[in-house]
Design a protein around this motif. Structure first.
Motif, PDB file in Angstrom:
ATOM      1  N   VAL A  12       0.847  -1.177   0.000  1.00 17.79           N
ATOM      2  CA  VAL A  12       0.000   0.000   0.000  1.00 17.79           C
ATOM      3  C   VAL A  12       0.890   1.237   0.000  1.00 17.79           C
ATOM      4  N   GLN A  13       0.411   2.316  -0.598  1.00 15.02           N
ATOM      5  CA  GLN A  13       1.169   3.562  -0.623  1.00 15.02           C
ATOM      6  C   GLN A  13       1.051   4.282   0.715  1.00 15.02           C
ATOM      7  N   MET A  80      -6.114  -0.361   9.800  1.00 14.62           N
ATOM      8  CA  MET A  80      -4.918   0.474   9.777  1.00 14.62           C
ATOM      9  C   MET A  80      -5.110   1.586   8.766  1.00 14.62           C
ATOM     10  N   ASN A  81      -5.095   2.816   9.234  1.00  9.55           N
ATOM     11  CA  ASN A  81      -5.260   3.985   8.374  1.00  9.55           C
ATOM     12  C   ASN A  81      -3.994   4.834   8.381  1.00  9.55           C
ATOM     13  N   ASN A  82      -3.875   5.671   7.365  1.00  4.51           N
ATOM     14  CA  ASN A  82      -2.712   6.568   7.249  1.00  4.51           C
ATOM     15  C   ASN A  82      -1.410   5.805   7.463  1.00  4.51           C
ATOM     16  N   ALA A  85       5.703   4.285   6.081  1.00  6.31           N
ATOM     17  CA  ALA A  85       6.757   3.329   5.751  1.00  6.31           C
ATOM     18  C   ALA A  85       7.218   2.541   6.978  1.00  6.31           C
ATOM     19  N   GLU A  86       7.225   3.196   8.124  1.00  7.50           N
ATOM     20  CA  GLU A  86       7.681   2.525   9.351  1.00  7.50           C
ATOM     21  C   GLU A  86       6.706   1.478   9.857  1.00  7.50           C
ATOM     22  N   ASP A  87       5.523   1.400   9.247  1.00 10.13           N
ATOM     23  CA  ASP A  87       4.557   0.363   9.608  1.00 10.13           C
ATOM     24  C   ASP A  87       4.825  -0.937   8.849  1.00 10.13           C
ATOM     25  N   SER A 108       4.919   1.480   0.769  1.00  7.80           N
ATOM     26  CA  SER A 108       5.949   2.028  -0.097  1.00  7.80           C
ATOM     27  C   SER A 108       5.308   2.727  -1.276  1.00  7.80           C
ATOM     28  N   SER A 109       5.968   3.793  -1.734  1.00  9.58           N
ATOM     29  CA  SER A 109       5.489   4.478  -2.924  1.00  9.58           C
ATOM     30  C   SER A 109       6.175   3.931  -4.166  1.00  9.58           C
TER      31      SER A 109
END
Length: 109
Positions: A12-13, A80-82, A85-87, A108-109
């Motif tokens: 997911v971005q 999980m919202n918002n 990367a650290e997630d 990741s984008s």
């Protein structure tokens, strides 16, 4: 005993959302929790739900993640919202002494 099975992970971005599911949780067993693991690091507590309805979250996910359960479906959830990367981690559920194998979340984008 029926094992716990997590699902719902994926790529997911940043800023996106995912809902993780953990099936096989007995309605009579508490607490239930979610943890996460990054290779090379210790397993980290994410969220906890007690029999009394008390919830606890890791400080960095407070306000973004929500733990809940549907006892009719024997399922535990983690909304999980918002996501950031650290997630990024392998997310595992726990119910009593049972653990699942985990579902990978990559932000990741």
């Amino acid at each position: 005993q029926v094992p716990l099975v997590e699902s719902g992970g994926g790529l997911v971005q940043p800023g996106g959302s995912l809902r993780l599911s953990c099936t096989g949780t007995s309605p009579s067993i508490y607490p239930v929790s979610w943890l996460r693991q990054v290779p090379g690091k210790q397993r980290e507590f994410v969220a906890l739900l007690t029999k009394e309805g008390v919830v606890r979250y890791l400080d960095s996910v407070e306000g973004r993640f929500t733990i809940s359960r549907d006892n009719a479906k024997n399922t535990l959830y983690l909304q999980m919202n918002n996501l950031q990367a650290e997630d990024t981690a392998l997310y595992l559920c726990s119910s009593g002494t049972l653990w699942g194998q985990g579902t990978q979340v990559t932000v990741s984008s």
